[in-house]
Enzyme design. Structure first.
Site, mmCIF file in Angstrom:
data_model
loop_
_atom_site.group_PDB
_atom_site.id
_atom_site.type_symbol
_atom_site.label_atom_id
_atom_site.label_comp_id
_atom_site.label_asym_id
_atom_site.label_seq_id
_atom_site.Cartn_x
_atom_site.Cartn_y
_atom_site.Cartn_z
ATOM 1 C CG ASP A 30 12.231 -4.015 22.836
ATOM 2 O OD1 ASP A 30 11.138 -3.574 23.238
ATOM 3 O OD2 ASP A 30 13.167 -4.302 23.593
ATOM 4 C CG ASN A 86 19.806 -3.267 30.194
ATOM 5 O OD1 ASN A 86 20.757 -2.508 30.059
ATOM 6 N ND2 ASN A 86 18.669 -3.101 29.564
ATOM 7 C CD GLN A 93 18.426 -9.424 33.572
ATOM 8 O OE1 GLN A 93 19.272 -9.365 34.452
ATOM 9 N NE2 GLN A 93 18.170 -10.536 32.907
ATOM 10 C CG HIS A 99 17.148 -9.426 27.055
ATOM 11 N ND1 HIS A 99 16.909 -9.721 28.385
ATOM 12 C CD2 HIS A 99 16.869 -8.112 26.912
ATOM 13 C CE1 HIS A 99 16.494 -8.634 29.003
ATOM 14 N NE2 HIS A 99 16.462 -7.636 28.135
ATOM 15 C CG HIS A 101 18.453 -4.317 24.691
ATOM 16 N ND1 HIS A 101 17.119 -4.010 24.625
ATOM 17 C CD2 HIS A 101 18.672 -4.805 25.931
ATOM 18 C CE1 HIS A 101 16.541 -4.297 25.792
ATOM 19 N NE2 HIS A 101 17.481 -4.794 26.595
#
Length: 113
Positions: A30, A86, A93, A99, A101
């Site tokens: 990230d 999210n 989001q 995606h 995390h």
């Protein structure tokens, strides 16, 4: 999708710190990490969010869930980790590409926020 940053990262159009990649998913660090280890796992197929999923995505999502353990192990997360997806505005989001995390290497708090 041509204007999706995660599609561009997953397909190598934008350089990133790739942790793992195969024909179905890409995992990269990230850009704004919230933990010492913060990896994003994205499907290479553009899927905007969990809200778009139906039965046709069962294999892909199962594949991604199983891969999390492998990525966590490769990142040295033997003491535990958190997995977050999210979804939508209230779920925070910020990129409209599904995606996951993967966060670790610190003690997580609860509730998350």
């Amino acid at each position: 999708m041509s204007d999706c940053i995660f599609c561009s990262l997953a397909n190598g159009e934008i350089p990133t710190d790739m942790v793992y990649e195969d024909d179905r998913i890409a995992c990269f660090r990230d850009a704004d990490p919230q933990a010492p280890v913060h990896v994003l796992m994205v499907p290479k197929e553009h899927i905007a969010s969990l809200e778009e999923l139906d039965e046709s995505y069962r294999d892909l999502m199962g594949y991604m869930m199983v891969k999390i353990h492998e990525i966590a192990a490769s990142e040295g997360l033997e003491n535990g980790y958190r997995v977050v997806i999210n979804t939508g505005e209230d779920g925070q989001q910020t990129v409209k590409h599904l995606h996951i995390h993967l966060l670790g290497k610190r003690k997580m708090t609860w509730p998350p926020g």
